[in-house]
Design a protein around this motif. Structure first.
Motif, mmCIF file in Angstrom:
data_model
loop_
_atom_site.group_PDB
_atom_site.id
_atom_site.type_symbol
_atom_site.label_atom_id
_atom_site.label_comp_id
_atom_site.label_asym_id
_atom_site.label_seq_id
_atom_site.Cartn_x
_atom_site.Cartn_y
_atom_site.Cartn_z
ATOM 1 N N LEU A 76 0.815 -1.219 0.000
ATOM 2 C CA LEU A 76 0.000 0.000 0.000
ATOM 3 C C LEU A 76 0.843 1.261 0.000
ATOM 4 O O LEU A 76 0.582 2.206 -0.767
ATOM 5 N N SER A 77 1.882 1.287 0.831
ATOM 6 C CA SER A 77 2.667 2.519 0.921
ATOM 7 C C SER A 77 3.301 2.834 -0.432
ATOM 8 O O SER A 77 3.395 4.000 -0.825
ATOM 9 N N MET A 78 3.729 1.795 -1.151
ATOM 10 C CA MET A 78 4.322 2.027 -2.471
ATOM 11 C C MET A 78 3.255 2.421 -3.489
ATOM 12 O O MET A 78 3.448 3.336 -4.285
ATOM 13 N N ILE A 79 2.095 1.746 -3.426
ATOM 14 C CA ILE A 79 1.021 2.040 -4.381
ATOM 15 C C ILE A 79 0.561 3.491 -4.229
ATOM 16 O O ILE A 79 0.399 4.225 -5.195
ATOM 17 N N LEU A 80 0.383 3.917 -2.985
ATOM 18 C CA LEU A 80 -0.203 5.231 -2.747
ATOM 19 C C LEU A 80 0.785 6.376 -2.945
ATOM 20 O O LEU A 80 0.412 7.465 -3.352
ATOM 21 N N PHE A 81 2.047 6.148 -2.620
ATOM 22 C CA PHE A 81 2.976 7.276 -2.637
ATOM 23 C C PHE A 81 4.145 7.109 -3.594
ATOM 24 O O PHE A 81 5.008 7.959 -3.673
ATOM 25 N N GLY A 82 4.188 5.992 -4.326
ATOM 26 C CA GLY A 82 5.326 5.742 -5.216
ATOM 27 C C GLY A 82 5.322 6.647 -6.446
ATOM 28 O O GLY A 82 4.310 7.264 -6.789
ATOM 29 N N LYS A 83 6.495 6.712 -7.084
ATOM 30 C CA LYS A 83 6.621 7.560 -8.265
ATOM 31 C C LYS A 83 6.042 6.859 -9.497
ATOM 32 O O LYS A 83 5.995 5.644 -9.562
ATOM 33 N N GLY A 84 5.646 7.651 -10.501
ATOM 34 C CA GLY A 84 5.162 7.042 -11.729
ATOM 35 C C GLY A 84 4.649 8.102 -12.688
ATOM 36 O O GLY A 84 4.470 9.262 -12.309
ATOM 37 N N ASP A 85 4.442 7.742 -13.959
ATOM 38 C CA ASP A 85 4.030 8.708 -14.979
ATOM 39 C C ASP A 85 2.552 8.600 -15.342
ATOM 40 O O ASP A 85 1.873 9.589 -15.545
ATOM 41 N N THR A 86 2.046 7.356 -15.431
ATOM 42 C CA THR A 86 0.671 7.172 -15.869
ATOM 43 C C THR A 86 -0.264 7.236 -14.668
ATOM 44 O O THR A 86 -0.440 6.264 -13.951
ATOM 45 N N THR A 87 -0.861 8.405 -14.438
ATOM 46 C CA THR A 87 -1.682 8.575 -13.253
ATOM 47 C C THR A 87 -2.999 7.812 -13.379
ATOM 48 O O THR A 87 -3.685 7.886 -14.392
ATOM 49 N N LEU A 88 -3.326 7.053 -12.344
ATOM 50 C CA LEU A 88 -4.615 6.370 -12.296
ATOM 51 C C LEU A 88 -5.577 7.121 -11.394
ATOM 52 O O LEU A 88 -6.770 7.172 -11.624
ATOM 53 N N PHE A 89 -5.003 7.715 -10.322
ATOM 54 C CA PHE A 89 -5.836 8.327 -9.303
ATOM 55 C C PHE A 89 -4.993 9.319 -8.516
ATOM 56 O O PHE A 89 -3.845 9.035 -8.189
ATOM 57 N N LYS A 90 -5.580 10.508 -8.231
ATOM 58 C CA LYS A 90 -4.792 11.475 -7.469
ATOM 59 C C LYS A 90 -5.700 12.225 -6.513
ATOM 60 O O LYS A 90 -6.781 12.697 -6.891
ATOM 61 N N TRP A 91 -5.278 12.263 -5.259
ATOM 62 C CA TRP A 91 -6.068 12.968 -4.252
ATOM 63 C C TRP A 91 -5.120 13.426 -3.153
ATOM 64 O O TRP A 91 -4.611 12.627 -2.385
ATOM 65 N N GLY A 92 -4.880 14.734 -3.093
ATOM 66 C CA GLY A 92 -3.932 15.254 -2.104
ATOM 67 C C GLY A 92 -2.545 14.678 -2.356
ATOM 68 O O GLY A 92 -2.085 14.654 -3.498
ATOM 69 N N ILE A 93 -1.939 14.183 -1.275
ATOM 70 C CA ILE A 93 -0.600 13.631 -1.472
ATOM 71 C C ILE A 93 -0.651 12.210 -2.023
ATOM 72 O O ILE A 93 0.357 11.626 -2.370
ATOM 73 N N ILE A 94 -1.852 11.607 -2.044
ATOM 74 C CA ILE A 94 -1.976 10.268 -2.599
ATOM 75 C C ILE A 94 -1.935 10.351 -4.114
ATOM 76 O O ILE A 94 -2.696 11.100 -4.734
ATOM 77 N N HIS A 95 -1.039 9.588 -4.699
ATOM 78 C CA HIS A 95 -0.858 9.632 -6.135
ATOM 79 C C HIS A 95 -0.614 8.223 -6.649
ATOM 80 O O HIS A 95 0.487 7.691 -6.546
#
Lengths: 263, 485
Positions: A76-95
């Motif tokens: 979860l910690s990697m899914i929610l805050f990890g780096k990446g280019d193709t955004t699936l979902f973004k809300w506040g610091i959750i990316h």
């Protein structure tokens, strides 16, 4: 560490060899960067866990509960805050991005496979046999082997003692006070009697061992002769073929389009 | 004359302690002798055994000087604590450990192990048995078996029964007797009743580690009786003489009911581990809880202290008790290992611990009086861990007295104590019971049951099966001997 209900071939594998191969597998698991390899590899390890540990399924599922916790917290910690280019979902610091999603799941599997390998080893290996094997195959010095075996014997005794000390201190009124300060005091009061008792006991056991003519320097015979058998071959071939199978599956039937989860 | 072990002019000193433990001590023991070493606790008997075997200085680093030490060619050592002399988890593995050390070929081991276990009377269906599952007496017999595996000429026994119950003690000494024929035995022991008949030499030490008497048992006990008594060493009929001196052990009769129990059960996990149908207890009663090992005696008093889950009716002075906090310090529990209950760094602080917020001069005076009463006055600034075992035990009982509980629960408080400490402790408890405190005490000692208790609860198979008052105790005595021995 409990005696298994029924022993399988995995119990009969040479413990030192099992330890060595698992150590190599730990390193190997770190070098897997393809989710497509990781998933089948985890599956082959879990087959060992479910079919060869000899424990009833109820116990195995109970053991799995914390493992899934490890899986989810790691991924979860990697899914929610990890780096990446193709955004699936973004809300506040959750990316959440596609890359971080794959990478997170991959990390979760890695943690899971570590835990599965470790617990499978513990459930299929008697500590005494392991140390005999280490002495016979890997030339571990008897003084270390027997000290470890003596220490393992002390663990349940210490646990009993821990409960008694807590009760004894409760009677003295240590637990009646409220507040953080008294909680701290409670924690502080435990290790001193527990340690003083353990140190004393360890010292006594050491003297008792020497009184029984334990001598680390001279040759000794062994009550258990731990050798090699065809089961060792079976174990090695299982591991080798499971790695081969994982890579084959990854190239022929990839579950996900990504090959390398690293960013 | 052929000696099997001897020491000439031994000087030994423990680091950080004042004075020498031994000053020019000489001792020699002949082949085949069965020697008993007696002396007050702390006089160095155990240390002497360790010097005679070479464990000091080989395994334990203690500075010593001597003209000569002759260590026996082959010896074995049985230690006091059954839980800290084994290094392996299973019976067969433990004996095999000794055989491995002796480089016995593996093929011979199983037969030897079986033979040794038969010799010490340990009948096990399977020799691969967990040591943890054995009783104290069985553990000590296993220790004897692993000692016999060394085929020793001399066997050293350092209070092998100090921590085990009467059943176990009898088992251990019967085993020792059956194997002793051609061996030399050197024994340190407090409870001597069961071995005295095979002993042919007694050496008595004073508390400064010099030899006071040395000779046949009959000679020693007739010529040095007064000194032995003064040092608090148990001797045959010590109880009989004590009772004669204190002709009247009296009690106050109270009529107020303090404790009510009805269908009382204590649980370990989900199963009831102790059941007490019905009982009422008046102030000042002294109840001895007795029964075989594992019957549930400790479970009973732990339940009364609410350290285990309980059901049924439990009232103190009419108020129902359902949890630990309901007890409100009306009950106090003295654990077998006194160290567990020490919380402070000074003896005097232990007594005032609970009331530290408002230590009035009154409380201070009371605490000081208690220390004098318990013979701990000159130790008041010491760390509790630095006291001797007897002193620690007295201190842990003393902490109870300042709380002035209605009910005092004790788990074998006289275990492994010398006669002086035992009588002293019992007198202090009796004083407390005269003031109205109810004493509920787990004990195996028939002398205590007979002379101090006013009531006996017998526990068997997790149930309190008998509840006798004072006059019935005498009548039932014959039957009681049956199960205690």
């Amino acid at each position: 560490m409990n005696t298994p209900i029924k022993e399988s071939w995995l119990h009969k594998v040479n413990p030192a060899l099992k330890l060595l191969i698992l150590a190599i597998l730990f390193v190997f698991a770190v070098t897997i960067h393809q989710l497509n390899v990781m998933i089948p590899f985890t599956l082959t390890v879990s087959i060992l866990f479910f079919l060869c540990t000899g424990q009833p399924y109820r116990n195995l599922f109970l053991i799995l509960i914390p493992f899934f916790l490890v899986f989810f917290s790691t991924s979860l910690s990697m899914i929610l805050f990890g780096k990446g280019d193709t955004t699936l979902f973004k809300w506040g610091i959750i990316h959440v991005t596609e890359e971080s999603l794959y990478r997170g799941v991959h990390l979760g599997f890695r943690a899971l496979v570590f835990a599965l390998m470790g617990i499978t080893f513990v459930l299929t290996t008697k500590p005494v046999k392991l140390f005999y094997s280490l002495m016979q195959q890997l030339k571990l010095q008897p003084k270390y082997a027997y000290s470890f075996m003596a220490a393992i014997r002390l663990i349940p005794i210490m646990f009993e003692e821990f409960k008694t000390i807590r009760d004894a201190q409760k009677v003295r009124g240590l637990h009646s006070e409220k507040g953080v300060w008294s909680k701290l005091k409670r924690i502080k009061a435990l290790p001193i009697p527990l340690l003083s008792q353990s140190i004393r006991r360890a010292f006594r056991i050491a003297v008792a061992m020497e009184a029984k003519r334990f001598n680390s320097l001279q040759e000794r015979t062994f009550y258990y002769q731990v050798g090699f058998s065809t089961y060792d071959l079976l174990f090695i071939s299982y591991i080798v073929s499971s790695i081969g199978l994982s890579y084959w599956l990854a190239s022929e039937f990839p579950l996900f389009p990504v090959t390398d989860v690293r960013y | 004359m052929e000696y099997i072990t001897s020491i000439k002019n031994l000087n030994l000193k423990f680091p950080k302690e004042e004075g020498l433990l031994f000053n020019d001590l000489s001792i020699s023991i002949r082949k085949g002798e069965k020697v008993l070493l007696l002396g007050p606790s702390g006089c160095g008997k155990s240390t002497l055994l360790q010097v005679l075997t070479g464990l000091i200085p080989r395994s334990m680093d203690v500075p010593l000087k001597s003209e000569s030490i002759q260590i026996p060619d082959s010896w074995g050592f049985v230690f006091q604590d059954p839980d800290s002399q084994f290094c392996m988890p299973y019976v067969d593995e433990e004996i095999a450990f000794v055989l491995e050390n002796l480089r016995i070929p593996r093929e011979e081991m199983t037969d030897r192990i079986k033979k040794l276990l038969t010799t010490v009377g340990l009948q096990l269906d399977n020799i691969h048995n967990k040591i943890q599952a054995l009783s104290g007496g069985m553990k000590q017999r296993l220790a004897l078996a692993s000692v016999l595996a060394l085929d020793p000429e001399v066997i050293f026994l350092d209070e092998p029964t100090a921590l085990i119950d009467d059943d176990g003690t009898a088992q251990v000494w019967d085993t020792v007797k059956s194997i002793a024929d051609d061996k030399t035995l050197i024994i340190v022991e407090h409870k001597i009743d069961q071995i005295i008949d095979i002993i042919d030499r007694i050496i008595v030490f004073t508390d400064d580690g010099t030899i006071m008497a040395d000779g046949e048992p009959a000679y020693v006990f007739s010529h040095f009786k007064a000194e032995i008594k003064r040092f608090g060493i148990w001797y045959p009929n010590a109880w009989g003489e004590y009772i004669k001196e204190k002709a009247n052990i009296t009690y106050n009769n109270y009529s107020d009911t303090v404790l009510n129990l009805d269908n009382f059960r204590g649980y370990r996990g989900k199963v009831p581990a102790i059941t007490l149908e019905k009982a009422t207890v008046q102030s000042g009663e002294w109840i001895a809880v007795t029964g075989a090992n594992g019957a549930g005696k400790s479970t009973l008093i732990l339940s009364l202290m609410q350290l285990l889950r309980t059901t049924g009716e439990y009232k103190i002075e009419g108020r129902p008790i359902r949890s630990f906090s309901d007890l409100e310090k009306k009950t106090y529990f003295v654990f077998q290992n006194p160290e567990y209950q020490f919380l402070t760094n000074r003896v005097i602080d232990e007594l005032t611990y609970d009331i530290r917020q408002r230590v009035s001069p009154d409380v201070m005076k009371q605490a000081n009086d208690l220390l004098s009463l318990f013979g701990l006055k000159d130790k008041q600034n010491q760390h509790p861990y630095h006291l001797s075992l007897g002193q620690k035990r007295r201190l842990s009982v003393a902490t109870a007295f300042l709380q002035d509980p209605k009910i005092l629960l004790l788990d074998e408080p006289t275990f492994g104590q010398d006669s002086k400490n035992t009588f002293k402790l019992l007198e202090l408890l009796q004083e407390e019971s005269r003031k109205g405190t109810i004493i509920i005490m787990v004990t195996h000692d028939l002398n205590i049951i007979h002379h101090f208790a006013t009531r006996v609860w017998e526990v068997k198979g997790g149930k309190v099966i008998c509840d006798w008052k004072k006059d019935e105790i005498k009548r039932e005595e014959g039957r009681m001997y049956e199960y205690t021995y």
